[in-house]
Each structure stands twice: as C-alpha cells, then as structure tokens.
Design a protein around this motif. Structure first.
Motif, PDB file in Angstrom:
ATOM      1  N   TYR A 118      32.385  -0.699   5.834  1.00 37.08           N
ATOM      2  CA  TYR A 118      31.071  -1.050   6.393  1.00 37.08           C
ATOM      3  C   TYR A 118      30.940  -2.569   6.538  1.00 37.08           C
ATOM      4  CZ  TYR A 118      26.027  -1.704   6.765  1.00 37.08           C
ATOM      5  OH  TYR A 118      24.791  -2.101   7.175  1.00 37.08           O
ATOM      6  N   GLN A 119      31.360  -3.298   5.521  1.00 36.43           N
ATOM      7  CA  GLN A 119      31.273  -4.763   5.571  1.00 36.43           C
ATOM      8  C   GLN A 119      32.126  -5.327   6.703  1.00 36.43           C
ATOM      9  OE1 GLN A 119      32.455  -5.530   1.529  1.00 36.43           O
ATOM     10  NE2 GLN A 119      30.335  -5.591   0.799  1.00 36.43           N
ATOM     11  N   ILE A 120      33.300  -4.777   6.913  1.00 39.43           N
ATOM     12  CA  ILE A 120      34.190  -5.256   7.975  1.00 39.43           C
ATOM     13  C   ILE A 120      33.636  -4.901   9.351  1.00 39.43           C
ATOM     14  CG2 ILE A 120      36.495  -4.980   9.026  1.00 39.43           C
ATOM     15  CD1 ILE A 120      36.573  -6.554   6.406  1.00 39.43           C
ATOM     16  N   VAL A 121      33.291  -3.641   9.542  1.00 40.58           N
ATOM     17  CA  VAL A 121      32.902  -3.166  10.869  1.00 40.58           C
ATOM     18  C   VAL A 121      31.520  -3.678  11.274  1.00 40.58           C
ATOM     19  CG1 VAL A 121      32.507  -1.087  12.261  1.00 40.58           C
ATOM     20  CG2 VAL A 121      34.413  -1.171  10.684  1.00 40.58           C
ATOM     21  N   SER A 122      30.651  -3.958  10.318  1.00 41.98           N
ATOM     22  CA  SER A 122      29.300  -4.407  10.674  1.00 41.98           C
ATOM     23  C   SER A 122      29.250  -5.880  11.081  1.00 41.98           C
ATOM     24  CB  SER A 122      28.316  -4.139   9.533  1.00 41.98           C
ATOM     25  OG  SER A 122      28.664  -4.876   8.390  1.00 41.98           O
ATOM     26  N   ASP A 123      30.262  -6.646  10.762  1.00 39.94           N
ATOM     27  CA  ASP A 123      30.313  -8.059  11.149  1.00 39.94           C
ATOM     28  C   ASP A 123      31.183  -8.216  12.392  1.00 39.94           C
ATOM     29  OD1 ASP A 123      32.088 -10.815  10.685  1.00 39.94           O
ATOM     30  OD2 ASP A 123      29.929 -11.038  10.352  1.00 39.94           O
TER      31      ASP A 123
ATOM     32  N   PHE B 294      39.544   0.665   9.153  1.00 38.83           N
ATOM     33  CA  PHE B 294      38.181   0.604   8.641  1.00 38.83           C
ATOM     34  C   PHE B 294      37.150   1.257   9.560  1.00 38.83           C
ATOM     35  CE2 PHE B 294      39.925  -3.242   6.416  1.00 38.83           C
ATOM     36  CZ  PHE B 294      39.942  -2.645   5.176  1.00 38.83           C
ATOM     37  N   PHE B 295      37.594   1.813  10.673  1.00 44.59           N
ATOM     38  CA  PHE B 295      36.625   2.407  11.581  1.00 44.59           C
ATOM     39  C   PHE B 295      36.216   3.820  11.155  1.00 44.59           C
ATOM     40  CE2 PHE B 295      37.999  -1.156  14.003  1.00 44.59           C
ATOM     41  CZ  PHE B 295      36.846  -1.553  14.647  1.00 44.59           C
TER      42      PHE B 295
ATOM     43  N   SER C 163      27.198  -0.411  18.050  1.00 46.03           N
ATOM     44  CA  SER C 163      25.861  -0.921  17.728  1.00 46.03           C
ATOM     45  C   SER C 163      25.679  -0.966  16.213  1.00 46.03           C
ATOM     46  CB  SER C 163      24.789  -0.032  18.356  1.00 46.03           C
ATOM     47  OG  SER C 163      24.711   1.193  17.666  1.00 46.03           O
ATOM     48  N   PRO C 164      24.884  -1.916  15.735  1.00 49.99           N
ATOM     49  CA  PRO C 164      24.590  -1.969  14.293  1.00 49.99           C
ATOM     50  C   PRO C 164      23.980  -0.655  13.789  1.00 49.99           C
ATOM     51  CG  PRO C 164      23.832  -3.972  15.364  1.00 49.99           C
ATOM     52  CD  PRO C 164      24.270  -3.026  16.450  1.00 49.99           C
ATOM     53  N   GLU C 165      23.182  -0.005  14.631  1.00 55.11           N
ATOM     54  CA  GLU C 165      22.559   1.259  14.244  1.00 55.11           C
ATOM     55  C   GLU C 165      23.624   2.342  14.040  1.00 55.11           C
ATOM     56  OE1 GLU C 165      21.615  -0.429  17.111  1.00 55.11           O
ATOM     57  OE2 GLU C 165      19.879  -1.411  16.200  1.00 55.11           O
TER      58      GLU C 165
END
Length: 176
Positions: A58-63, A2-3, A13-15
């Motif tokens: 995005y959902q996986i990596v952002s959490d 998922f990266f 970073s979230p950004e």
C-alpha cells in the motif's frame, strides 16, 4: 509485485488503491483471525507476514514516485544512481530558480516587522500550487510513458518527479 490485486499500471486512482488495501486487510489482518476459532496453530499461520506485506505494498503503490520506481523495476528498467542524462540542464536551472524564489519569500518574511504585511505565506502558497501543477503534469506524462511502454522516458520523468517532490518538501519546511 506490490500491485497485488491491482492492475499493474501507473494510472491507479488513490480511491482504487485505498479500496483494495482495505479489502485485503479485512481478509489478512491478524487480529481478525485471533477472534475466530480455527484449527490452525498460530505458528503455522503467516497472517502477520501477509498483513505487513499488504501494508508495505500500500505504501509503495499509493505514492506516485514509488509506484513508478516499482513499475520500472518490474519491467526491467531500474533507476540507478549511475544513470546519466536523465535530467536536462533546463530542469536543473528551473529547480534552482524555484529554490531561489522560496528563499526570497522566506527572507522577505524575516525582514518584515509586521505580520499583517507579510506576503511570504501567500508567495509560498503560490509556489506550492505551481509545484503541485508540475507534479500532476509529470504524473500524467508518466502515465502516458508507461502506457506506451516507453521506459526510458519514464525513467527521465521519475527523476523529474523526484525533483518536484523535493521542491514540495522544501516549501513545506519553509512554511512552518
């Protein structure tokens, strides 16, 4: 994995995640392709699947918790329900004490007759802020564990992070 175009590391970073997500969505979003005239038939394109994969990634990596779980899996150290000794008795005791503090804060607000005298929200805010600090500290320790490739420690920290996330959920529920 998922990266996608991101470096396979915990310290993202979230950004950086959001920027990469937006860039990928501008390339693969199906609506953009409907506006363009192409010789490829819609049934031959895989844009919907690719866009949904990007959204899921995005959902996986952002959490942070989900990202850590995914990194553990990618490195051959999945977190299993059968894993023993991931959580120390001290952590469990701390979580129990925090939950009691949350309940005490809520009980004091229902016992108060005057909303102006209600210190429950201040107390819940204090508990929330302290817990956010715990989450940040655990994430910093996860970053170090992943950098050092200490996956056994990372597994323990992911389990710990899950407890802090649950505490945060409880505080949010009680604050409403």
């Amino acid at each position: 994995d998922f990266f996608l175009l991101l470096q396979r590391t915990f310290s993202i970073s979230p950004e950086q995640v959001k920027s990469t997500y937006k860039k990928l969505m501008t390339q693969y979003h199906p609506d953009l392709h409907h506006q363009q005239q192409t010789k490829v038939l819609p049934e031959d394109r895989n844009d919907d699947l690719e866009a949904s994969d990007i959204i899921h990634a995005y959902q996986i990596v952002s959490d942070p918790h989900d990202r850590a779980l995914h990194l553990l899996e990618l490195n051959g150290y999945p977190l299993n329900e059968t894993d023993k000794n991931l959580i120390s008795p001290e952590l469990l005791l701390t979580v129990m004490e925090i939950r009691e503090e949350i309940e005490d804060a809520v009980a004091s607000s229902s016992a108060s007759l005057n909303d102006e005298d209600d210190s429950s929200n201040k107390e819940l805010k204090r508990l929330y802020d302290e817990n956010r600090h715990r989450i940040e500290l655990t994430c910093k320790n996860l970053d170090i564990a992943f950098d050092d490739k200490n996956f056994e420690l990372a597994k323990c920290l992911v389990a710990e992070l899950q407890y802090w996330n649950r505490v945060e959920e409880t505080i949010r529920e009680k604050s409403t």
